[in-house]
Design a protein around this motif. Structure first.
Motif, short mmCIF file in Angstrom:
data_model
loop_
_atom_site.label_atom_id
_atom_site.label_comp_id
_atom_site.label_asym_id
_atom_site.label_seq_id
_atom_site.Cartn_x
_atom_site.Cartn_y
_atom_site.Cartn_z
N ARG A 54 0.84 -1.20 0.00
CA ARG A 54 0.00 0.00 0.00
C ARG A 54 0.87 1.25 0.00
NH1 ARG A 54 -1.29 3.42 3.92
NH2 ARG A 54 -0.37 2.14 5.55
N GLN A 58 1.52 3.56 -3.33
CA GLN A 58 1.00 4.94 -3.24
C GLN A 58 2.12 5.94 -3.48
OE1 GLN A 58 -0.83 5.67 0.56
NE2 GLN A 58 -2.52 4.27 0.17
N SER A 127 -1.91 13.79 -1.54
CA SER A 127 -2.86 14.90 -1.58
C SER A 127 -2.29 16.14 -2.27
CB SER A 127 -3.25 15.26 -0.14
OG SER A 127 -2.08 15.44 0.66
N SER A 223 -4.40 8.65 12.78
CA SER A 223 -3.57 7.93 11.80
C SER A 223 -3.61 6.43 12.10
CB SER A 223 -2.12 8.46 11.88
OG SER A 223 -1.24 7.57 11.25
N ASN A 225 -2.65 3.79 10.63
CA ASN A 225 -1.57 2.87 10.24
C ASN A 225 -0.25 3.08 10.97
OD1 ASN A 225 -3.08 1.60 7.99
ND2 ASN A 225 -2.99 3.66 7.13
N LYS A 235 7.80 2.91 9.21
CA LYS A 235 7.89 4.33 9.57
C LYS A 235 8.76 4.42 10.83
CE LYS A 235 3.91 6.85 9.23
NZ LYS A 235 2.44 7.12 9.08
N ASN A 239 3.55 10.92 12.09
CA ASN A 239 3.23 12.01 11.16
C ASN A 239 3.46 13.38 11.83
OD1 ASN A 239 2.36 9.83 9.69
ND2 ASN A 239 0.19 10.39 9.66
N1 FAQ Z 1 -2.08 12.06 0.69
O1 FAQ Z 1 -2.56 6.08 8.81
P1 FAQ Z 1 -1.95 7.12 7.94
C1 FAQ Z 1 6.93 13.56 -3.31
C2 FAQ Z 1 -3.82 8.36 3.73
S1 FAQ Z 1 6.40 12.01 -2.93
C3 FAQ Z 1 -2.93 11.06 0.41
O2 FAQ Z 1 -1.15 8.17 8.62
P2 FAQ Z 1 0.37 6.01 6.63
C4 FAQ Z 1 8.08 13.71 -4.25
C5 FAQ Z 1 -3.10 7.06 3.99
O3 FAQ Z 1 -2.67 6.46 2.77
C6 FAQ Z 1 5.00 12.26 -1.88
N2 FAQ Z 1 -3.29 10.12 1.29
O4 FAQ Z 1 -1.16 6.39 6.76
C7 FAQ Z 1 7.73 14.66 -5.32
C8 FAQ Z 1 -4.15 6.27 4.72
O5 FAQ Z 1 -5.10 5.77 3.80
P3 FAQ Z 1 -5.18 4.20 3.38
C9 FAQ Z 1 4.51 10.95 -1.44
C10 FAQ Z 1 -2.73 10.22 2.52
O6 FAQ Z 1 0.55 5.27 5.38
C11 FAQ Z 1 7.88 16.01 -5.16
C12 FAQ Z 1 -4.88 7.33 5.51
O7 FAQ Z 1 -4.63 8.56 4.87
N3 FAQ Z 1 5.30 10.46 -0.33
O8 FAQ Z 1 6.35 14.45 -2.82
C13 FAQ Z 1 -1.82 11.22 2.86
O9 FAQ Z 1 0.88 5.38 7.87
C14 FAQ Z 1 7.56 16.89 -6.18
C15 FAQ Z 1 -4.44 7.37 6.97
O10 FAQ Z 1 -3.10 7.84 7.11
C16 FAQ Z 1 5.10 9.26 0.19
O11 FAQ Z 1 4.23 8.51 -0.25
C17 FAQ Z 1 -1.51 12.17 1.90
N4 FAQ Z 1 -0.67 13.19 2.14
O12 FAQ Z 1 1.11 7.43 6.52
C18 FAQ Z 1 7.26 14.16 -6.51
C19 FAQ Z 1 6.01 8.85 1.31
N5 FAQ Z 1 -1.47 11.04 4.15
O13 FAQ Z 1 -3.94 3.94 2.56
C20 FAQ Z 1 6.94 15.04 -7.56
C21 FAQ Z 1 5.78 7.46 1.82
C22 FAQ Z 1 -2.14 9.97 4.59
O14 FAQ Z 1 -5.15 3.42 4.68
C23 FAQ Z 1 7.10 16.41 -7.39
N6 FAQ Z 1 4.54 7.35 2.55
N7 FAQ Z 1 -2.91 9.47 3.61
O15 FAQ Z 1 -6.41 4.08 2.59
C24 FAQ Z 1 4.42 7.63 3.86
O16 FAQ Z 1 5.36 8.05 4.52
C25 FAQ Z 1 3.08 7.38 4.51
O17 FAQ Z 1 2.34 6.51 3.68
C26 FAQ Z 1 2.28 8.67 4.80
C27 FAQ Z 1 0.91 8.26 5.40
C28 FAQ Z 1 3.02 9.52 5.81
C29 FAQ Z 1 2.02 9.47 3.53
#
Ligand code: FAQ
Length: 331
Positions: A54, A58, A127, A223, A225, A235, A239
């Protein structure tokens, strides 16, 4: 910690299979307790595999959709040099998406299926990419704030317990650092330009500040997860913890830019030793996640169109691979 990872062994398994499951779980628990790495062929709990799939898919989708707001500005960048830099950045994002899809594939899901889930609206992406980039200064604000938030969130992910994800993140973070510097430099130049240019930079920072803070995900209490992901060493920080660190970084850097952050409530709490910020509009965040952000429909439409337009490339590559396989078979 290990007890949080325990899963009951399904009773319908044969005694040998049950034994294998128990040994696998014990191995997994030891690796996590030692803060070492799980590799694709290692036994892992199904919930760990699903959580990673997931998050990593994502993340990959975010990189791919994230190309759009900046790609839209390549033809309008103010000089040849700026066009070349922006093009290189957008290409880097495509590369990040590809490393991440490859890492996710090691968890047993094909890239085609992941892409289909994105196109069908079943998968999430960050987002932040549902907001419009309305002026050239937004390229600066995206680089500085969005890539800055990405670095803050992703440096700890270099130590994620799943090997392929952690290793992909090392290279991604190096490239994100370049991206952040280029964004900072765009804003610095505008800020030192005419009053109108400086205002343009300030307006862009005002637009991207709150959405960038929301990139870190919902507040810790909301949060679902985080706790398990932290217990599994995916992680490393919550957050809110990362959001607070990010605010602290930006407070310093915005001074050098000669701009301000649109948040009069930012303060360093001497007791907790943490940076605090003003309230964020979590209803807006929920709306964006529900597909009701300013650009959700446009971003998805472009992605679907690009996928359709690229069908001939996929067909040609598959035909070529089949021909090569036939040749090898015949040899
Ligand atoms: N947007 O329980 P948590 C970049 C969802 S790359 C959308 O806290 P988790 C580079 C979350 O999926 C940016 N959805 O979840 C670049 C969960 O829903 P689900 C991407 C969000 O996973 C720059 C629900 O809310 N980076 O920018 C968001 O423990 C310029 C509950 O949330 C990553 O993906 C959000 N902001 O923590 C590229 C980093 N936040 O799936 C181009 C890796 C939360 O259960 C141009 N990911 N949700 O249905 C992570 O670190 C984590 O997955 C978080 C969320 C921190 C994003």
């Amino acid at each position: 910690m290990a007890s949080q990872n325990l899963q009951s062994v399904p009773a319908e398994l044969s005694p040998e299979e049950q034994e294998r499951e128990r040994a696998g779980q014990a191995y997994f628990d030891r690796i996590i307790a030692e803060d070492s790495r799980i590799e694709p062929r290692d036994w892992m709990p199904e919930a760990y595999r699903r959580t990673l799939l997931r998050q990593v898919s994502q993340h990959a989708h975010s990189e791919i959709i994230g190309m759009q707001p900046e790609a839209n500005w390549i033809t309008r960048a103010p000089s040849l040099k700026r066009k070349a830099i922006l093009m290189a950045k957008v290409q880097d994002e495509a590369g990040h998406g590809l490393y991440l899809y490859s890492a996710a594939e090691t968890l047993g899901q094909s890239r085609d299926k992941m892409m289909q889930d994105l196109i069908d609206g079943k998968a999430r992406y960050s987002s932040i990419f549902n907001y419009p980039a309305v002026s050239w200064a937004d390229m600066g604000a995206i680089g500085w704030l969005v890539d800055g938030a990405a670095i803050c969130n992703q440096v700890p992910l270099c130590r994620a317990s799943y090997g392929p994800y952690g290793r992909a993140m090392v290279r991604i973070c190096k490239e994100e650092s370049f991206h952040q510097r280029q964004g900072f430099e765009i804003l610095l130049e505008l800020s030192n330009g005419t009053p109108a240019q400086k205002q343009m930079a300030q307006d862009a920072v005002n637009r991207w500040y709150a959405p960038a803070l929301m990139m870190f995900g919902p507040p810790d209490d909301d949060s679902p997860n985080s706790k398990q992901s932290m217990a599994w060493n995916i992680k490393r920080f919550s957050n809110d913890e990362l959001r607070s660190r990010f605010v602290g970084m930006m407070v310093e850097q915005v001074r050098v830019l000669g701009l301000t952050l649109p948040d009069p409530e930012i303060r360093f709490n001497e007791e907790t030793k943490k940076w605090e910020h003003g309230p964020l509009d979590w209803n807006e965040f929920k709306d964006v996640l529900a597909g009701k952000g300013p650009c959700n429909a446009q971003r998805m439409e472009r992605r679907r169109q690009a996928h359709e337009d690229g069908a001939w490339v996929r067909e040609a590559a598959a035909a070529y691979a089949a021909k090569q396989a036939e040749k090898e078979h015949a040899a």
